[in-house]
Each structure stands twice: as structure tokens, then as C-alpha cells.
Design a protein around this motif. Structure first.
Motif, PDB file in Angstrom:
ATOM      1  N   GLY A  39      -1.138   2.515  -3.082  1.00 52.04           N
ATOM      2  CA  GLY A  39      -1.485   3.805  -3.653  1.00 52.04           C
ATOM      3  C   GLY A  39      -0.663   4.920  -3.038  1.00 52.04           C
ATOM      4  N   ASP A  97      -5.805   7.361  -8.208  1.00 48.29           N
ATOM      5  CA  ASP A  97      -6.893   6.404  -8.040  1.00 48.29           C
ATOM      6  C   ASP A  97      -7.941   6.511  -9.146  1.00 48.29           C
ATOM      7  OD1 ASP A  97      -5.749   5.355  -5.769  1.00 48.29           O
ATOM      8  OD2 ASP A  97      -6.947   6.580  -4.385  1.00 48.29           O
ATOM      9  N   TRP A 131     -10.573  -2.891  -7.174  1.00 47.68           N
ATOM     10  CA  TRP A 131     -10.631  -1.528  -6.639  1.00 47.68           C
ATOM     11  C   TRP A 131     -12.076  -1.075  -6.501  1.00 47.68           C
ATOM     12  CZ3 TRP A 131      -8.851   2.399  -4.087  1.00 47.68           C
ATOM     13  CH2 TRP A 131      -9.191   3.713  -4.392  1.00 47.68           C
ATOM     14  N   HIS A 170     -13.268   0.618  -2.911  1.00 47.41           N
ATOM     15  CA  HIS A 170     -12.011   1.372  -2.859  1.00 47.41           C
ATOM     16  C   HIS A 170     -11.202   1.074  -1.597  1.00 47.41           C
ATOM     17  CE1 HIS A 170     -13.835   4.559  -5.808  1.00 47.41           C
ATOM     18  NE2 HIS A 170     -13.735   3.351  -6.327  1.00 47.41           N
ATOM     19  N   ARG A 226      -6.473  -1.366  -3.371  1.00 48.78           N
ATOM     20  CA  ARG A 226      -6.019  -0.649  -4.566  1.00 48.78           C
ATOM     21  C   ARG A 226      -6.061  -1.512  -5.813  1.00 48.78           C
ATOM     22  NH1 ARG A 226      -5.641   4.866  -3.157  1.00 48.78           N
ATOM     23  NH2 ARG A 226      -4.808   4.975  -1.048  1.00 48.78           N
TER      24      ARG A 226
END
Length: 540
Positions: A347, A394, A402, A407, A410
Motif C-alpha cells: 500500500g 485503502d 484486507w 487491515h 493489503r
């Protein structure tokens, strides 16, 4: 066409959501794929593998199948599938489809029937339902975890629990149930009768679970493979899977033309993986150990030797792969320092790769792979040099990994972004509108196909030349590589009359006297030497 075509085939993976969108809704579809097939024939691949296109709630991008005998309306209908298969064959391409036998969608008619049936009923016996632990059954039946994070068990309103090694909407089937086995033989025949040339089998090592469902406390990793020593975990690589594939092989052998089974099996060591490709089982198994190997001459030589020896022992070909829809693209992975662990997605806030270095090494890695004996798989977009989308916001991520990992990971969306065809068109030519189910980065324009076709040195032209030369020189058809004397940081082998040399070191290295260069991943230096992170094919 020969029945053993698969032994040295180059097979191109199409991820249907992200290949080509004919109707402009932002989601790829079967008519879009059909319209772009001539480009794949021009590229020079032998076959196409299509990721899932079946009716699905798309909680795991189609790997949660609600109906194995139809097409999701997002992608088209059965008529579109028939046209796609026919056009592939018209162009001389074989056509392989994905099969997802470890689990169904929770919206599959079987699972909906199981939820309304009583514990112990025939409907529930198609899946893995168990009573919970504790005085009121409120604790999961065992300690297994989902590879997407969290418990691998979900409780139903009547108090029982069902197993889901992946998302909660992907209940695992019970492969000790004869009805499950009969159903999948019928599904195989349905698609074989429609003309498909084979099946890539998802989670091929996971169908059978150890009977006692013994506790296992080691957390599951997303596509992390298995430990190379010791017994396999109770949910992976159980002996019973081989009986299933022997039955499937007998079915495929009834059909003409060399229909094949390809295992997605994250299994180590190589000798154990080779058991999936014994003469009466599958034809191919993905070589994930090669995909995972660090950018090192010694590491890659070891993997090549080990896997070739293991497969040779059972009379099977080796299947090489560098990228797919589940891993960070190799043009990005190789842009990190050597030895960096494989990342479950990248990310904007994560360390970023050296994009130029990654592409340079990716091109060199591809030339090395395409010269090895056996079959090779390409993932859509790698022929354009596409990197991972490493700065995706995100809030647009859709991968269940994810969400279920809280979280922490990614996920795989970064390698699934719709690919670019035309630099100046809406959605870079993915479709007729700007719609795209995942956002495309602005850099996509420089990778677009129309910026590369006919351009000397482009990644597209490198792949096209490599596939032509591979065929002309029979590079996939030979035996084990004849290793050549070379410095420790150089990997050099002969395949027939072709020398393949990759320089992993810090300094340029000379080619042997009299070598005639056929193809290089990057230009040689002014003195005709092979620069760092470059692979050369040369005739001797």
C-alpha cells in the motif's frame, strides 16, 4: 495437435474482471476477452487459462462459486462462453478454465439447503458441519484459522459450526461424501463437452481434511505454502486428494485432444509436490518454489535442479511461473532488496520498490524462465511490464484478505487492476468508458499495448520475440539444463544449441567466444558484455 502439447506449452492467465470490458460497466467480460484474443495469438502463447467466470456473489472475486454450470451475468452467458472457446480454438489456442472444488459460495443451492436442514442430514453431509466445544457448544470445534484471518469456523443459528478455510462465505465441501465426488465428475464432463482443454484446480492440496479434525495451532498464511519438513497440517496435502485426481484423470482421458489438469498446490518439498503429477494423476503443478526464490544465482539453480529432479522421477514436466492473480507482480517484487520476504500486498504507506530495477530484473527473470525445459505460465499484463499498483487507496480495496486480517494485510487487489491497451483511450482501452472496478494508476499510459507494439526493446516485443525463439529452438522441449562453468553470481546453462546466461553480479561478464546473440533482456554494454541483472540467449 499432439496430446502432450502441455509438456512445453506457454499458457496465459486471463483474469476476467480485469482483461477487457466490452459493455463499459467497468467490469471485464467474456465478449471483451473474445475481442482481444487475436492479440494473444500474435504474442505467441499456446493456451489461455481463464480465472473463474461462474455465477458468484464475488466475495472472493469469483472463487466463491454459486453455480458451476453457468456464467455470471457480469461476464456474459453460456453462449458467450461457447463463442470464447470457439474463437480460441479458431486462433490455435487451447482453452483452460478454473475449477474451485475445495469450497462453494454460501449462496450455492447446496449450502442454502444445508442451512435449513437438520444437523446430521444428507444436506449438511455435503459440507463440514460439527458441534462446538464447551458445555453449550459455543466454542469452535477446533483451533483452525482461515487463511484470510480469524477463525475457520462460523456458527449457524441452530448452534452448529461449519468449516471455511477461506472467507466465511466459502464453506468447505466434504470430499468424503460420495455425492460431492459425483457432482464434480458431472461438472468436469459439462465443461469438457463444451470443448475446454483442461482445468486449473484451485487449492488442489486442500480438498481432504484429516478425519479427526485435530487441533492445529500454527496460523495459516495466505498462500504461504507448507513447511518442507514434518507431516502436513491436518487441512492440507492429505493422502486422500490423490484418489480424487486419479478419478478425474480417468474422466479426462476419455476425451480426445489431450485435456489436462493443473494443480494449484502450495506444497513442499518438491518431491511431495511431484506426487500430484504422477502418470495417473494431474498433468502439471505450479512451481511456487521457483516463484518464491530470491534473485540469486545459487538460489535459483537449486530450485531448478530440485524441481526438475523431482518431476523427472515421476515422468512429469515442470511448470514455471513468476506472477499470478494471488501474488505481487514480479516486476514489483524484484524491485526490492534481494531477500525481502514476499509481501501480502503493498500500500501507499509501505516501503516502495525501485520500479526501474524491478522491471529490469523481471525482464531478465522472464527470459530465464522461458528457456527452461517444461511449461510456463504468464499472467496478464506481465508482457507489458506492468508493476503492482502499490499506491491504491485503502478505501477501494475489495480483497477479503484486507478486511478479514483487520487491515493488517493489503491483499491482492494491486495485481488485479484492469490492464491498459490504449494510452489515450478511456480506462486506457480496458473498456469504452472511464469505468474501472479498481482504479488504474496514471502510469498505466506508459505501459499501454499501443505504446509498445512495434517498438524495439519494449517489454511486449521482448516477450513476443522470446516466444518465437523458444518455439524455433525447442527451448521448452529439452532435458535438464547443461550447466556451464560460470562465476558464483552468474547462472549459465545450455538448452540445445542455445546458451542462457543471467548475470546477478555487480560487474559485466563476457559471453563465450563465437556466441551469436539471439535475444537480450537489456542491451549489452559497449564491449559486448552482459550487464548486471540481464539475461542473454545466444547461439553456440
Amino acid at each position: 495437435m499432439p496430446n502432450d502439447w502441455w509438456r512445453n506449452a506457454v499458457i496465459y492467465q486471463v483474469y476476467p474482471r480485469s482483461f477487457a470490458d466490452a459493455d463499459g460497466d467497468g467490469m471485464g467480460d467474456l465478449p471483451g476477452i473474445t475481442g482481444r484474443l487475436p492479440v494473444l495469438a500474435e504474442l505467441g502463447v499456446d493456451a489461455v487459462w481463464l480465472s473463474p467466470f461462474y455465477p458468484s456473489p464475488q466475495r472472493d472475486a469469483g472463487y466463491d462459486v454459486a453455480d458451476y454450470r453457468s456464467v455470471d451475468p457480469r461476464f456474459g452467458d453460456l453462449g458467450d462462453a461457447d463463442k470464447l472457446i470457439a474463437e480460441a480454438h479458431n486462433l490455435g489456442l487451447r482453452f483452460i478454465v478454473d475449477l474451485v472444488p475445495n469450497h462453494t459460495s454460501s449462496e450455492h443451492a447446496w449450502f442454502q439447503a444445508a442451512l435449513t436442514a437438520a444437523p446430521g442430514s444428507p444436506e449438511r453431509e455435503r459440507y463440514i458441519f460439527r458441534d462446538g466445544k464447551g458445555p453449550d457448544g459455543a466454542e469452535p470445534p477446533n483451533s483452525w484459522t482461515s487463511v484470510f484471518g480469524g477463525s475457520a469456523w462460523e456458527r449457524t443459528p441452530d448452534g452448529q459450526w461449519y468449516l471455511h478455510l477461506f472467507d466465511v462465505t466459502q464453506p468447505d465441501l466434504n470430499w468424503s461424501n460420495p455425492g460431492v465426488r459425483e457432482e464434480f465428475v458431472s461438472i468436469l464432463r459439462f465443461w469438457l463437452d463444451r470443448g475446454v482443454d483442461g482445468f486449473r484446480v484451485d487449492v488442489a492440496h486442500g480438498l481432504v481434511k484429516e478425519e479427526t479434525l485435530a487441533d492445529w495451532t500454527t496460523p495459516s498464511a495466505i498462500l504461504g505454502g507448507l513447511e518442507p519438513v514434518g507431516p502436513p497440517p491436518p487441512m492440507w496435502d492429505q493422502e486422500g486428494v490423490h484418489e480424487i485426481y486419479r478419478e478425474w484423470r480417468r474422466v479426462l482421458d476419455e476425451y480426445p485432444g489431450g485435456r489436462i489438469l493443473v494443480a494449484e498446490a502450495w506444497v513442499q518439498p518438491a518431491e511431495r509436490l511431484a506426487r500430484y503429477v504422477r502418470p495417473d494423476e494431474m498433468h502439471q503443478a505450479f512451481n511456487f518454489e521457483y516463484l518464491d526464490a530470491p534473485w540469486s544465482a545459487a538460489a535459483l539453480r537449486k530450485v531448478i535442479e530440485t524441481t526438475l529432479a523431482a518431476n523427472d522421477a515421476v515422468g512429469a514436466t515442470t511448470t514455471w511461473v513468476l506472477s499470478n492473480h494471488d501474488v505481487v507482480r514480479h516486476a514489483t517484487r524484484l524491485g526490492f532488496p534481494v531477500g525481502t520476504a514476499r509481501m501480502p500486498g503493498i500500500g501507499a504507506g509501505d516501503p516502495q520498490p525501485d520500479t526501474g530495477l524491478g522491471l529490469r530484473r523481471a525482464r531478465a527473470a522472464t527470459l530465464q524462465m522461458l528457456a527452461l525445459p517444461g511449461s510456463a505460465y504468464l499472467y496478464q499484463g506481465e508482457e507489458l511490464g506492468l508493476p503492482e499498483h502499490t499506491t491504491m487507496p485503502d478505501d477501494v480495496r475489495q480483497d477479503p484478505a484486507w478486511h478479514r486480517s483487520g487491515h493488517a494485510e493489503r491483499g491482492r487487489d494491486g495485481c488485479r487492476v484492469p490492464i491498459p491497451w490504449e494510452a489515450d483511450a478511456p480506462s486506457y482501452g480496458f473498456g469504452p468508458t472511464d469505468a474501472s472496478w479498481l482504479p488504474q494508476p496514471a502510469v498505466w499510459a506508459e505501459y499501454a499495448l499501443d505504446r509498445q507494439q512495434g517498438v524495439r526493446g519494449s517489454t511486449w516485443e521482448l516477450y513476443r520475440s522470446a516466444l518465437r525463439l523458444r518455439r524455433e529452438h525447442g527451448l521448452g522441449s529439452g532435458g535438464a539444463p547443461a550447466w556451464q562453468d560460470a562465476p558464483d553470481d552468474v547462472l549459465a546453462f545450455r538448452s540445445g544449441d542455445v546458451l542462457v546466461l543471467t548475470n546477478f553480479g555487480a560487474d559485466p561478464v563476457p559471453l563465450p567466444a563465437g556466441a551469436r546473440v539471439l535475444l537480450t533482456s537489456e542491451p549489452l554494454d559497449a564491449e559486448g558484455r552482459v550487464p548486471v541483472d540481464v539475461t542473454v540467449w545466444a547461439a553456440l
